[in-house]
Design a protein around this motif. Structure first.
Motif, short mmCIF file in Angstrom:
data_model
loop_
_atom_site.label_atom_id
_atom_site.label_comp_id
_atom_site.label_asym_id
_atom_site.label_seq_id
_atom_site.Cartn_x
_atom_site.Cartn_y
_atom_site.Cartn_z
N ALA A 155 -5.36 -2.21 -19.17
CA ALA A 155 -5.47 -3.65 -18.96
C ALA A 155 -5.46 -3.91 -17.46
N ARG A 156 -6.41 -4.72 -16.99
CA ARG A 156 -6.50 -5.00 -15.56
C ARG A 156 -6.69 -6.48 -15.31
N THR A 157 -5.91 -7.01 -14.37
CA THR A 157 -6.07 -8.37 -13.89
C THR A 157 -6.21 -8.30 -12.38
N THR A 158 -7.33 -8.79 -11.85
CA THR A 158 -7.58 -8.66 -10.42
C THR A 158 -6.87 -9.72 -9.58
N ASP A 159 -6.41 -10.78 -10.20
CA ASP A 159 -5.72 -11.85 -9.49
C ASP A 159 -4.46 -11.30 -8.84
N THR A 160 -4.34 -11.46 -7.53
CA THR A 160 -3.19 -10.92 -6.80
C THR A 160 -2.05 -11.91 -6.69
N ARG A 161 -2.14 -13.06 -7.39
CA ARG A 161 -1.09 -14.07 -7.30
C ARG A 161 -0.40 -14.33 -8.64
N ARG A 162 -0.79 -13.58 -9.67
CA ARG A 162 -0.23 -13.87 -10.99
C ARG A 162 0.43 -12.65 -11.63
N HIS A 163 0.97 -11.76 -10.80
CA HIS A 163 1.59 -10.55 -11.33
C HIS A 163 2.67 -10.87 -12.37
N ALA A 164 3.54 -11.81 -12.03
CA ALA A 164 4.68 -12.11 -12.91
C ALA A 164 4.22 -12.68 -14.25
N GLU A 165 3.12 -13.45 -14.23
CA GLU A 165 2.64 -14.06 -15.46
C GLU A 165 1.96 -13.07 -16.39
N VAL A 166 1.34 -12.04 -15.84
CA VAL A 166 0.51 -11.16 -16.67
C VAL A 166 1.14 -9.80 -16.97
N ILE A 167 2.19 -9.41 -16.26
CA ILE A 167 2.72 -8.06 -16.45
C ILE A 167 3.25 -7.83 -17.86
N GLY A 168 4.02 -8.77 -18.39
CA GLY A 168 4.56 -8.61 -19.74
C GLY A 168 3.48 -8.56 -20.80
N PRO A 169 2.55 -9.55 -20.83
CA PRO A 169 1.46 -9.50 -21.80
C PRO A 169 0.59 -8.24 -21.66
N ASP A 213 0.85 -0.53 -12.09
CA ASP A 213 0.64 -0.69 -10.64
C ASP A 213 0.33 -2.14 -10.34
N THR A 214 1.06 -2.70 -9.38
CA THR A 214 0.82 -4.07 -8.94
C THR A 214 0.67 -4.14 -7.41
N SER A 215 0.15 -3.08 -6.83
CA SER A 215 -0.04 -3.07 -5.39
C SER A 215 -1.25 -3.92 -4.98
N ALA A 216 -2.18 -4.14 -5.90
CA ALA A 216 -3.33 -5.01 -5.66
C ALA A 216 -3.29 -6.11 -6.72
N GLY A 217 -4.07 -5.93 -7.79
CA GLY A 217 -3.92 -6.80 -8.94
C GLY A 217 -2.81 -6.24 -9.83
N THR A 218 -2.95 -6.47 -11.13
CA THR A 218 -1.99 -5.92 -12.09
C THR A 218 -2.74 -4.96 -13.00
N ASP A 219 -2.34 -3.69 -13.00
CA ASP A 219 -3.03 -2.67 -13.78
C ASP A 219 -2.00 -1.91 -14.61
N VAL A 220 -2.25 -1.82 -15.91
CA VAL A 220 -1.33 -1.16 -16.83
C VAL A 220 -2.14 -0.26 -17.76
#
Length: 202
Positions: free
Chosen positions: A26-40, A6-13
């Motif tokens: 895995a959760r990243t709360t930054d809403t501007r770095r979806h593309a950078e963190v989704i793969g990792p 889910d990337t509707s807010a941060g990035t959550d996998v």
């Protein structure tokens, strides 16, 4: 095994077993770095769960409501993974994960709830869930002071991908099908103030 994104807010996998056990998150709360963190993030949860891509049998993806930029990253990643592994792609409203998590944490509350997330422009995206219900219907954009006070208000700033998968497993157990494969953008690109939010088919 289910891979949930889910990337509707941060990035959550997350990786969740067919039996409903959460194996990795895995959760990243930054809403501007979806593309950078989704793969990792995907690589991390697979590694933490002790499995490889070949063990994933379904990919569950949050379809919003959310912004165009954020949603398209997660949806593209989920679609690509599902296509590469030839497994089902399951679209789910992101608010459904919030409702599912809240109801699990408040098992004695059987009344209706209103789930809201930030829609920017001084508005909230609101989805109403009837008594005992966790299946999402249409959302609407409302001003913060317009959220009905007679219904329990569940305000969230993140979406747990694990609960997205668990909500889908609950749907399966109840014989409720997945939603149409449509992205729930907060606003169409040419939307005017006060416009009714639209589902956008991809």
């Amino acid at each position: 095994m289910l891979l949930a994104i889910d990337t509707s807010a941060g990035t959550d996998v997350a990786v969740v077993s067919e039996g409903g056990r959460v194996l990795a998150q895995a959760r990243t709360t930054d809403t501007r770095r979806h593309a950078e963190v989704i793969g990792p993030s995907i690589s991390y949860v697979l590694r933490q769960a002790g499995i490889g891509p070949q063990h994933i049998t379904q990919v569950v993806c949050g379809m919003g409501p959310g912004s165009f930029t954020g949603l398209r990253v997660g949806i593209a990643a989920a679609r690509t993974f599902a296509f590469a592994r030839d497994v089902p792609f399951i679209p789910m409203p992101s608010h459904e994960a919030i409702a599912h998590e809240w109801r699990q944490e408040h098992p004695d509350h059987e009344g209706a709830i209103n789930v809201t997330t930030d829609a920017r422009r001084r508005e909230l995206a609101l989805t109403h869930f009837a008594e005992t219900e966790t299946v999402a219907r249409e959302f609407e954009l409302v001003a913060p002071d317009a959220v009905p006070t007679e219904t329990t208000h569940v305000a969230a700033d993140s979406v747990a991908a694990a609960h997205l998968a668990l909500a889908w497993l609950d749907r399966q157990a109840r014989g409720v099908p997945a939603d149409p494969d449509e992205v729930l953008y907060l606003r169409a690109p040419d939307a005017k103030p006060g416009a009714v939010p639209k589902r956008v088919t991809t």
